[in-house]
Design an enzyme around this catalytic site. Structure first.
Site, PDB file in Angstrom:
ATOM      1  N   PRO A   1      41.247  40.956  41.183  1.00 15.57           N
ATOM      2  CA  PRO A   1      39.810  41.208  41.272  1.00 15.57           C
ATOM      3  C   PRO A   1      39.121  40.233  42.220  1.00 15.57           C
ATOM      4  O   PRO A   1      39.193  39.021  42.033  1.00 15.57           O
ATOM      5  CB  PRO A   1      39.319  40.999  39.837  1.00 15.57           C
ATOM      6  N   GLU A   2      38.498  40.764  43.229  1.00 21.31           N
ATOM      7  CA  GLU A   2      37.654  39.961  44.099  1.00 21.31           C
ATOM      8  C   GLU A   2      36.229  40.469  43.926  1.00 21.31           C
ATOM      9  O   GLU A   2      35.970  41.316  43.080  1.00 21.31           O
ATOM     10  CB  GLU A   2      38.122  40.069  45.555  1.00 21.31           C
TER      11      GLU A   2
END
Length: 293
Positions: free
Chosen positions: A15-16
């Site tokens: 997850p960014e």
DNA sequence: AAAAGCCCCTGGATGC
DNA sequence: TGCATCCAGGGGCTTT
């Protein structure tokens, strides 16, 4: 060349910022305005212990969703939960009857138009976190600014505070390499390992270059690359979300297309060079040593 | 103050 | 096939 033929590598990402933004939109669309009926903590041992105080949100409507850096904020009025997905976390929308996965750690049970809907945090590596904060009503302009470490964070990439010249100024006098500085969250927040590599490739700057040796013109190019690479990922995630919304499902991950990340040994997309991998700041770093200067 | 190093954790890859 | 070993990775905290 059609987009589908562009020689990119597909990466199923950690997850960014774009994943967090898409997750936020998914939770907003499904549960905003609904009342939290139950909050179940099966596994409190995450990045930090999940405090008992999270239960203060039970019985309250979810009034707003927000994002700061890679933190997702669930605003219950005076009480706010701050969720970080770490590197393997995701939120998924499921039926409350769905059997628990081994790595489902927390469940939010919401009223959902007469029935109920569940939101679950799944995180195999448990680098994620759920924290509780109380909102300060005396600062309505930015009621979340005092939460934990938020005050020390750099500007949001899509905010007015993030501008080419101030970005350039934040690089000056820093001997640290530009790639590690991007990851530090000091010059801008939300740029993780993948997008740091991609943005540097686009702006043809070597990740090992000292931040102090990035010119004003290069900084301007890098600024644009950061905004573009994040925007494009959010757009791709948006189309992923539309698919997921039809079936309900995992919100925190989607595929993206990379020019350099994960492509060590492959041909550079821009020149005749070969993509290299080296470790910088204890993170895998991908770049073209020929056209990134 | 800035920069470097450490650590949390587990799935997947690798080696025997 | 199975078991042991190694390693990545976000980012706050500690040490230099």
């Amino acid at each position: 060349m059609p987009e589908s033929e562009v020689p990119h590598r597909n990466v199923f990402t950690m997850p960014e910022l774009p994943e967090v933004e898409i997750t936020k939109r998914g939770v907003d669309a499904k549960f905003k305005g609904h009342t939290l009926r139950e909050l179940t903590v099966r596994q409190p041992k995450l990045r930090w212990p999940v405090p008992q105080t999270v239960q203060a949100c039970v019985g309250l409507p979810l009034v707003a969703l927000a994002r700061r850096s890679k933190y997702l904020l669930m605003d219950f009025g005076q009480h706010v939960l701050v969720v970080h997905l770490g590197m393997s976390g995701s939120l998924k929308i499921v039926s409350p009857q769905q059997p628990w996965d081994k790595h489902d750690h927390i469940q939010w049970l919401f009223d959902s138009d007469g029935s109920t809907g569940a939101l679950r945090l799944n995180d195999p590596r448990r680098f994620g976190s759920v924290e509780y904060f109380e909102k300060r009503i005396e600062t309505p302009a930015d009621p979340y600014a005092h939460f934990g470490r938020f005050a020390a964070l750099g500007p949001e990439p899509f905010s007015e505070a993030f501008q080419p010249e101030s970005f350039y100024q934040s690089l000056r006098g820093r001997k640290l390499n530009i790639k590690t500085l991007l990851l530090s969250g000091k010059a801008v927040v939300g740029v993780g390992n993948i997008y740091a590599c991609e943005a540097l490739f686009r702006s043809q700057i070597s990740p090992g270059r000292s931040a102090s040796r990035v010119s004003r013109a290069q900084a301007s190019l890098l600024y644009t690359s950061i905004v573009d690479v994040l925007s494009e990922a959010i757009e791709r995630g948006g189309s992923t979300l539309r698919n997921f919304q039809a079936i309900d499902g995992e919100l925190g991950h989607f595929q993206l297309h990379c020019d350099v990340y994960g492509r060590a040994g492959e041909k550079c997309k821009r020149c005749e060079g070969t993509i290299k991998r080296r470790v910088m700041g204890q993170r895998g770093t991908f770049y073209c040593p020929v056209c990134q200067k």
